[in-house]
Write a protein that holds these residues in place. Structure first.
Motif, mmCIF file in Angstrom:
data_model
loop_
_atom_site.group_PDB
_atom_site.id
_atom_site.type_symbol
_atom_site.label_atom_id
_atom_site.label_comp_id
_atom_site.label_asym_id
_atom_site.label_seq_id
_atom_site.Cartn_x
_atom_site.Cartn_y
_atom_site.Cartn_z
ATOM 1 N N ALA A 104 0.570 -1.527 -0.463
ATOM 2 C CA ALA A 104 0.472 0.059 0.321
ATOM 3 C C ALA A 104 0.742 1.046 -0.233
ATOM 4 O O ALA A 104 0.600 2.734 -0.116
ATOM 5 C CB ALA A 104 -0.672 0.068 1.684
ATOM 6 N N LEU A 105 2.253 1.156 0.702
ATOM 7 C CA LEU A 105 2.852 2.477 0.779
ATOM 8 C C LEU A 105 3.449 2.620 -1.095
ATOM 9 O O LEU A 105 3.361 3.912 -1.310
ATOM 10 C CB LEU A 105 4.047 2.048 1.770
ATOM 11 C CG LEU A 105 3.852 2.277 3.065
ATOM 12 C CD1 LEU A 105 5.146 1.703 3.351
ATOM 13 C CD2 LEU A 105 3.514 3.971 3.251
ATOM 14 N N ARG A 106 3.432 1.623 -1.534
ATOM 15 C CA ARG A 106 4.238 1.753 -2.729
ATOM 16 C C ARG A 106 3.299 2.135 -3.854
ATOM 17 O O ARG A 106 3.285 3.368 -4.426
ATOM 18 C CB ARG A 106 4.592 0.320 -3.210
ATOM 19 C CG ARG A 106 6.191 0.051 -2.995
ATOM 20 C CD ARG A 106 5.704 -1.918 -2.922
ATOM 21 N NE ARG A 106 6.295 -1.936 -4.664
ATOM 22 C CZ ARG A 106 7.581 -2.131 -5.115
ATOM 23 N NH1 ARG A 106 8.856 -1.858 -4.267
ATOM 24 N NH2 ARG A 106 7.724 -2.220 -5.896
ATOM 25 N N ALA A 107 1.740 1.827 -3.590
ATOM 26 C CA ALA A 107 1.028 2.441 -4.453
ATOM 27 C C ALA A 107 0.412 3.624 -4.116
ATOM 28 O O ALA A 107 -0.506 4.831 -4.862
ATOM 29 C CB ALA A 107 -0.424 1.325 -3.836
ATOM 30 N N THR A 108 1.030 4.642 -2.794
ATOM 31 C CA THR A 108 0.468 5.756 -2.432
ATOM 32 C C THR A 108 1.668 6.467 -3.458
ATOM 33 O O THR A 108 1.663 8.248 -3.495
ATOM 34 C CB THR A 108 0.652 5.886 -1.002
ATOM 35 O OG1 THR A 108 1.805 5.621 -0.540
ATOM 36 C CG2 THR A 108 -0.282 5.317 -0.410
ATOM 37 N N ALA A 109 3.139 6.216 -3.021
ATOM 38 C CA ALA A 109 3.378 7.060 -4.542
ATOM 39 C C ALA A 109 3.417 7.214 -5.646
ATOM 40 O O ALA A 109 2.929 5.530 -6.447
ATOM 41 C CB ALA A 109 5.505 6.465 -4.081
ATOM 42 N N SER A 110 3.337 8.388 -6.311
ATOM 43 C CA SER A 110 3.544 8.188 -7.886
ATOM 44 C C SER A 110 4.725 7.566 -8.808
ATOM 45 O O SER A 110 4.047 6.693 -9.534
ATOM 46 C CB SER A 110 4.277 9.435 -8.473
ATOM 47 O OG SER A 110 5.058 10.039 -8.179
ATOM 48 N N GLY A 111 5.827 7.266 -8.179
ATOM 49 C CA GLY A 111 6.612 6.518 -8.633
ATOM 50 C C GLY A 111 7.448 4.917 -8.793
ATOM 51 O O GLY A 111 8.111 3.979 -8.927
ATOM 52 N N GLY A 112 5.938 3.862 -7.300
ATOM 53 C CA GLY A 112 6.386 2.573 -7.330
ATOM 54 C C GLY A 112 6.955 2.254 -6.162
ATOM 55 O O GLY A 112 6.078 1.485 -5.873
ATOM 56 N N ASP A 113 7.843 2.877 -5.942
ATOM 57 C CA ASP A 113 8.387 2.924 -4.959
ATOM 58 C C ASP A 113 8.198 4.297 -3.338
ATOM 59 O O ASP A 113 7.872 5.038 -3.961
ATOM 60 C CB ASP A 113 9.900 2.866 -4.656
ATOM 61 C CG ASP A 113 10.103 1.200 -4.877
ATOM 62 O OD1 ASP A 113 11.423 1.774 -5.716
ATOM 63 O OD2 ASP A 113 9.967 0.775 -4.943
ATOM 64 N N ALA A 114 8.026 4.120 -2.060
ATOM 65 C CA ALA A 114 8.118 4.995 -1.034
ATOM 66 C C ALA A 114 8.468 5.623 -1.191
ATOM 67 O O ALA A 114 10.068 5.294 -1.485
ATOM 68 C CB ALA A 114 7.365 3.757 -0.031
ATOM 69 N N THR A 115 8.616 7.088 -0.487
ATOM 70 C CA THR A 115 9.725 7.719 -1.449
ATOM 71 C C THR A 115 9.965 8.443 0.076
ATOM 72 O O THR A 115 11.319 8.273 0.540
ATOM 73 C CB THR A 115 9.221 9.256 -1.272
ATOM 74 O OG1 THR A 115 7.744 9.664 -0.080
ATOM 75 C CG2 THR A 115 8.946 9.781 -2.571
ATOM 76 N N ALA A 116 9.566 7.965 1.590
ATOM 77 C CA ALA A 116 10.083 7.429 2.877
ATOM 78 C C ALA A 116 10.754 6.329 2.646
ATOM 79 O O ALA A 116 9.808 5.332 2.770
ATOM 80 C CB ALA A 116 9.584 8.205 3.571
ATOM 81 N N PRO A 117 12.061 6.383 3.460
ATOM 82 C CA PRO A 117 12.340 5.506 3.754
ATOM 83 C C PRO A 117 11.385 4.582 5.002
ATOM 84 O O PRO A 117 10.805 5.274 6.085
ATOM 85 C CB PRO A 117 13.726 5.852 5.163
ATOM 86 C CG PRO A 117 14.312 7.100 4.700
ATOM 87 C CD PRO A 117 13.127 7.455 3.837
#
Length: 684
Positions: free
Chosen positions: A228-241
């Motif tokens: 779900a964290l990946r899905a909330t980011a536009s690039g596919g990967d979560a921006t925050a560590p």
């Protein structure tokens, strides 16, 4: 028998109830009747008793109507009947309009307050920390994040869990206490839902922590939350560590893949098992781990001092008066306990144990060293060991394997548990012929079970709480563990010997209740994992540091006799101990005084004492060192510097770490803590 007919009062109440049941129109009618029945007589009394009342009856009735109309907001206009009816109509329209408007405003405010109470508003924050999920670690994690942000203005911690917002806030404030400058924000909803997860603004957060579940079956929910964290980011990967934890190693690879390159995944059961196994062989070690993991004491920090460039690491060990150097960050990779002759380069950062990230001060401590008081190292005790394991849970197989990995040949682990013998034998069957496991079935809460054991023959005792069973209160495992400890303590008093006992508890609140001797260790599994996650969230480089310290071999924390470093009965500065440890290829970071071993809260432990601190060292004192495993002898090279035998290994590349751990990720904690990532020190 003749049935008695109901009285007049009963029939009247029945008729009244029947009319009310007809709906809103009946309620409005009764409201009008009751109001008129009260207002009209009261108005008539006021008119007839007024000093300047109208003379005629018509005038008095008109005045009664005016008072009634003003009271009921009906206008009170007199004159022709049509005029009176129009006045009443306008008053009723105004009354309906105002009532409806008030009702709409009240409903809207109520719905908004309910939405806020449910925690469904979006955070507008930047640089905050997001905590996803609710488990036994949440109070530890939030408490440590509050401590880390104590010196920062405007820091915020957002907690998202599928619980009532108000209930979460009350629980957190009651357990964590005052939050100081840190704002605590709770949001309610399932963390695995991307729409709900977006409420916490994870893209603008400094870090995101995904807590391990209380139920082993919830590991799949952790993976789903990471996706779900990946899905909330536009690039596919979560921006925050991201820092996450799973209990079952079967979900470790999936969690690492879902967390992405910037994610770090902690295998909580394995870490806990290794800490218990290490504490069983080195009593008191859990105190050191807790001191280094929480933000209240001394922690690991990277430091830069240009004046140390070009000097040997052995000289750096005595170059800090109020901090302990334990390694380097070279090419972005932590390197613990490097050889003493390692030269510091301009790109290196020194890993120190200090009270805060800006408190490490340079000082020439070599002048405090008294070489005449240094002791010659003694050979290691390699006799076979006997450990008694009381109880069984899902971590027991991991604990036995970790204990057996470093046990001397011929060692024996006796397991007493209300568990099937085949299960225990399967768990102990590792193919290692150097140690063996013996199972005895019995209820560890029964005194007769423990009375039948030769307690005095064991080198250490591990007490495990069983896994919670369906329908069983969550506090039941700890309750049984406390009963076992009480009987065990009674046996210790009977034999006149304090046994090194390692106890695993689920609730930190039960720690003060545990009847333990001064040589006992208490492992709060959830608390240690929570401390570990909080530390890594503040500095990703620490993941590799703790990976090395908690690994099965290599560089670890040890408690060793002080007589191996300084002559017993002599008064010497701690700098002398540091120099003696350096000559053996070790980094001394503290000590545990035997005289204070039974006194809370420190139990004799001092981590990072001043190098100039002098004390009289006794035979029972222990020195805390970071070194290779216990099998290394740490011999020097004859010129006052260690040869590197027993030292920490050279910094490994990502590929080397992957190869060491079977190629399934970067170390025990996963993720990538190499160069290119931020090395900013944690705030605390």
């Amino acid at each position: 028998m003749e049935q008695r007919r109901p009285g007049v009062g009963a029939r009247a109440r029945y008729w009244f109830d029947t009319t009310l049941a007809r709906g809103t129109s009946a309620l409005v009618g009764w409201l009008v009747v009751v109001c008129l029945a009260l207002v009209v007589p009261a108005s008539a009394v006021l008119v007839w008793t007024a000093p300047h009342a109208p003379a005629g009856l018509s005038g008095k009735l008109a005045q009664v109507w005016r008072l009634t109309g003003e009271t009921l907001r009906l206008g009170g206009t007199t004159g022709a009947p049509l005029r009176v009816l129009l006045s009443v109509l306008l008053a009723l329209v105004a009354l309906v309009y105002v009532s409806t408007l008030v009702g709409l405003i009240t409903t809207g405010l109520t719905e908004r307050l309910i939405a806020l109470r449910r925690g469904r508003s979006t955070l507008v924050e930047h640089g905050h920390v997001v905590v996803l999920g609710w488990s036994e670690q949440v109070f530890t994690v939030v408490g440590e994040l509050v401590a880390a942000g104590a010196n920062q203005r405007g820091s915020a911690v957002a907690v998202l869990a599928d619980r009532d917002k108000t209930a979460m806030e009350e629980a957190l404030y009651s357990k964590v206490g005052p939050t100081g400058r840190t704002r605590l924000i709770c949001r309610s909803g399932p963390p695995a839902d991307p729409a709900v997860l977006a409420l916490t603004s994870p893209a603008t957060a400094d870090s995101v922590l995904v807590l391990p579940p209380d139920d082993a079956r919830g590991d799949a929910e952790v993976v789903k939350t990471l996706l779900a964290l990946r899905a909330t980011a536009s690039g596919g990967d979560a921006t925050a560590p991201v820092v996450a934890a799973v209990r079952d190693s079967g979900y470790l690879l999936a969690a690492r893949l879902a967390a992405g390159e910037r994610g770090i995944v902690v295998e909580s059961d394995t870490v806990t098992a290794r800490l218990i196994a290490q504490a069983a062989r080195r009593p008191g070690l859990s105190l050191v781990h807790r001191e280094l993991l929480d933000f209240a004491g001394d922690e690991f920090y990277p430091a830069s001092h240009p004046s140390l460039v070009g000097r040997d690491f052995g000289d750096v060990l005595l170059s800090y008066g109020n901090a302990c150097a334990v390694g380097l960050i070279r090419d972005g990779v932590p390197w613990l306990n490097p050889p003493a002759r390692t030269v510091i380069t301009p790109e290196d950062r020194i890993i120190v144990i200090a009270a805060d990230d800006d408190t490490a001060e340079l000082a020439d401590c070599a002048r405090f060293v008294e070489e005449r008081l240094m002791a010659d190292p003694r050979p290691r005790d390699t006799r076979p060991e006997r450990v008694l394991v009381l109880g069984w849970n899902r971590r027991a197989p991991l604990i036995l394997r970790e204990w057996g990995r470093n046990a001397p040949p011929g060692s024996v682990a006796d397991v007493v548990a209300d568990e099937d013998g085949a299960t225990v034998r399967t768990a102990c069957d590792t193919g290692d012929a150097d140690w063996r496991c013996v199972h005895r079935r019995g209820d560890t809460t029964r005194p007769e079970t423990l009375y039948g054991l030769d307690i005095a023959s064991y080198d250490s005792v591990i007490v495990l709480g069983r896994d919670a069973r369906p329908g069983e209160p969550p506090e039941e495992p700890d309750n049984r563990t406390l009963v076992t400890l009480l009987v065990l303590r009674h046996l210790e008093q009977r034999i006149g010997r304090e046994l090194p006992v390692v106890t695993e508890l689920a609730d930190d609140g039960n720690r003060p209740l545990a009847p333990l001797g001064p040589g006992a260790d208490v492992i709060i599994s959830g608390k240690l994992v929570g401390l570990l996650m909080a530390q890594i969230s503040q500095n990703r480089h620490l993941a590799a540091v703790f990976d090395e310290l908690f690994s099965a071999g290599g560089t670890q924390i040890h408690l060793r006799p002080a007589a191996d470093y300084v002559l017993p009965g002599q008064e010497a500065a701690f700098a002398t101990v540091v120099a003696a440890a350096r000559d053996r290829g070790e980094c001394a970071i503290g000590y545990r005084g035997h005289a204070d071993a039974g006194r809370a809260p420190g139990y004799g432990l001092r981590v990072n004492p001043p190098k100039a601190e002098r004390r009289q060292w006794t035979t029972g004192d222990e020195v805390v060192v970071i070194a290779g495993d216990d099998d290394g002898d740490g011999d020097g090279d004859g010129d006052g510097h260690a040869s590197g035998r027993g030292h920490g290994r050279v910094p490994r590349s990502r590929d080397a770490r992957d190869e060491r751990h079977g190629g399934d990720g970067a170390g025990r904690f996963g993720g990538d803590a190499r160069a290119g990532e931020s090395a900013d020190p944690p705030t605390g």
